[in-house]
Motif scaffolding. Structure first.
Motif, mmCIF file in Angstrom:
data_model
loop_
_atom_site.group_PDB
_atom_site.id
_atom_site.type_symbol
_atom_site.label_atom_id
_atom_site.label_comp_id
_atom_site.label_asym_id
_atom_site.label_seq_id
_atom_site.Cartn_x
_atom_site.Cartn_y
_atom_site.Cartn_z
ATOM 1 N N THR A 106 -6.784 -2.691 2.823
ATOM 2 C CA THR A 106 -6.184 -1.715 1.914
ATOM 3 C C THR A 106 -7.201 -1.214 0.900
ATOM 4 N N VAL A 150 -9.696 1.139 2.430
ATOM 5 C CA VAL A 150 -9.114 2.483 2.583
ATOM 6 C C VAL A 150 -9.103 3.211 1.242
ATOM 7 N N VAL A 173 -2.998 1.077 6.922
ATOM 8 C CA VAL A 173 -4.007 2.111 6.654
ATOM 9 C C VAL A 173 -3.335 3.418 6.240
#
Length: 478
Positions: A289, A292, A343
């Motif tokens: 996470t 991203v 994602v």
């Protein structure tokens, strides 16, 4: 931008840690049932609603030499560390004693968080006044927020791994780390924004004098004391909700708020019981996470500059909805499917926190044009109140339905009913919310062209000149 952005390290770490781990801390370490844990969180969130309403309005009318917003930031910087150290202690005693202890501290956590969050968020609309300038400010803030998110999401799982035989000590250590981060971040931001706050105060004094000449009755309306503070706040909220642009953004905020609340409260449960991952492997999902977040932040900024903030958010919500629907129906208990969903959600999440405040900032000028008022504090508190109410309801319902599905905190493996509930709560419902948010933004009329026309019209109106040339764009906003 750096001085303002520093505060988001503390904001991101406190908010995401409490949103992701507090319920599981209460159920798995303290020994409180999930429904009762949800009740504690929901009541505290309702306290945050009232606090947010009050501090937003008070910060709009604050006349402190430190600036309108900074006194609130300073107050929160000293209160939050104490709360974090106390709330992460694992106490003994009866269920009733535990309930009262953690409810009391949860309420004070939410009071402290709102005291920082609302005035600080409104401060951003004053620091940056241009359409793209606000995007850049929020992008810079998001960089600091990602650091806070990393601490709030990943650090707790790593710390708990260091205390395999003493989980209580692990949670206490985590609370101490978050406390230190919050103080350094918020107090640092308070110190670094002094010069800008003084400049804003001088500018607003001059602007208020000009507006008073144009609309002398407004001075009476702006007095938050007359007629009662709460009555004035509710009146302001109703007036803001009459703006078409505000109503559309409320739907957008509500859609994301529901999705994010479910994502936060259900992540650990989903990873642990639907996918069978322990803390170490769950932390890898959080690392994904954060990765991203880092990759997406500059891309989101460029997209927002090129296609507008609302256009960027539409694209992310559409993508998030489609990926979520696919994963839920095709591979809800697949690690690869979960990674794809995380994602997609992370892309939407980071771009929302990066750009949503900037989108709401633009309502301040619409409000000024229609109502002859600037109410950044009330605007941001209304947004926060909405998000907090949604979170309170979602957390409460999640706890209730998790218990109804047959959840047993002591069991390493849960029933099929629990797994099915977690899959729907974590993947399907947020995807539906994203689809709703996409629809609301599709008809949202504020873009760079209409916003610049509005700014030009306001400048001409302050000078007593005609602004008819801009009315075609402005009508779209009204």
């Amino acid at each position: 931008m750096i001085g303002y952005g520093v505060g988001y390290v503390g904001q991101g770490s406190t908010y995401n840690f409490m949103g992701s781990y507090f319920v599981i801390f209460l159920t798995n370490s303290v020994g409180i049932g999930s429904a009762m844990a949800g009740t504690i969180t929901s009541i505290a969130l309702l306290a945050e609603v009232l606090t947010g309403m009050i501090v937003g309005n008070l910060s709009d009318h604050c006349k402190s030499p430190m600036g309108k917003r900074r006194p609130f930031i300073l107050t929160a910087a000293f209160i939050m560390p104490v709360i974090m150290c106390l709330i992460m202690r694992t106490i003994g005693g009866t269920v009733e004693i535990k309930f009262v202890y953690y409810l009391f501290l949860s309420i004070f956590f939410r009071l402290s968080f709102a005291t920082f969050e609302i005035p600080n968020n409104a401060f951003g609309a004053e620091i940056a006044s241009g359409y793209d300038e606000r995007t850049r400010l929020r992008t810079a803030s998001r960089v600091f927020s990602i650091l806070g998110n990393t601490l709030g999401y990943v650090m707790p799982l790593w710390v708990l791994e260091l205390f395999p035989d003493d989980e209580a000590a692990g949670w206490q250590t985590i609370g101490l780390i978050i406390a230190v981060v919050a103080f350094v971040s918020w107090f640092g931001s308070f110190l670094l924004t002094k010069k800008k706050a003084v400049e804003i105060m001088e500018k607003e004094r001059n602007s208020e004098e000009r507006e008073r000449l144009l609309n002398p009755q407004d001075e009476i309306q702006n007095n938050s004391v007359k007629g009662g503070l709460l009555r004035n706040i509710l009146s302001n909220y109703l007036e803001l909700c009459r703006l078409k642009t505000m109503r559309l953004l409320i739907v957008y905020k509500a859609a994301f708020g529901c999705a994010f609340a479910l994502f936060n409260v259900a992540t650990i449960y989903y990873l642990r019981y639907s996918l069978g991952l322990d803390n170490r492997y769950s932390s890898y999902m959080y690392v994904l996470t954060i990765f991203v977040f880092i990759v997406t932040t500059p891309i989101a900024n460029k997209m927002a500059i090129a296609m507008g903030k609302a256009g960027q958010q539409m694209a992310c919500m559409a993508a998030g909805a489609m990926v979520g629907f696919f994963v839920f129906f095709a591979a809800p208990q697949s690690l690869a499917g979960a990674a794809c969903y995380v994602v997609a959600f992370s892309v939407m999440q980071t771009s929302f926190w990066q750009l949503s405040s900037s989108i709401f900032y633009d309502i301040a000028e619409v409000d000024e044009f229609v109502n002859f008022k600037r109410r950044e504090g009330d605007i941001m508190s209304l947004v926060s109140v909405l998000g907090t109410l949604i979170t309170a309801v979602i957390v409460q319902l999640f706890g209730i339905f998790l218990d109804m599905a047959g959840f047993e905190a002591e069991a390493a493996v849960q029933s099929a009913g629990v797994i099915h509930f977690l899959n729907g709560a974590y993947i399907l419902t947020p995807s539906i919310c994203f689809a709703v948010g996409f629809v609301s933004l599709a008809v949202f009329p504020v873009n760079k062209k209409t916003f610049n026309s509005l700014i030009s019209a306001l400048a001409l109106r302050r000078e007593g000149k005609s602004y008819e040339i801009y009315m075609e764009d402005i009508r779209k906003l009204l």
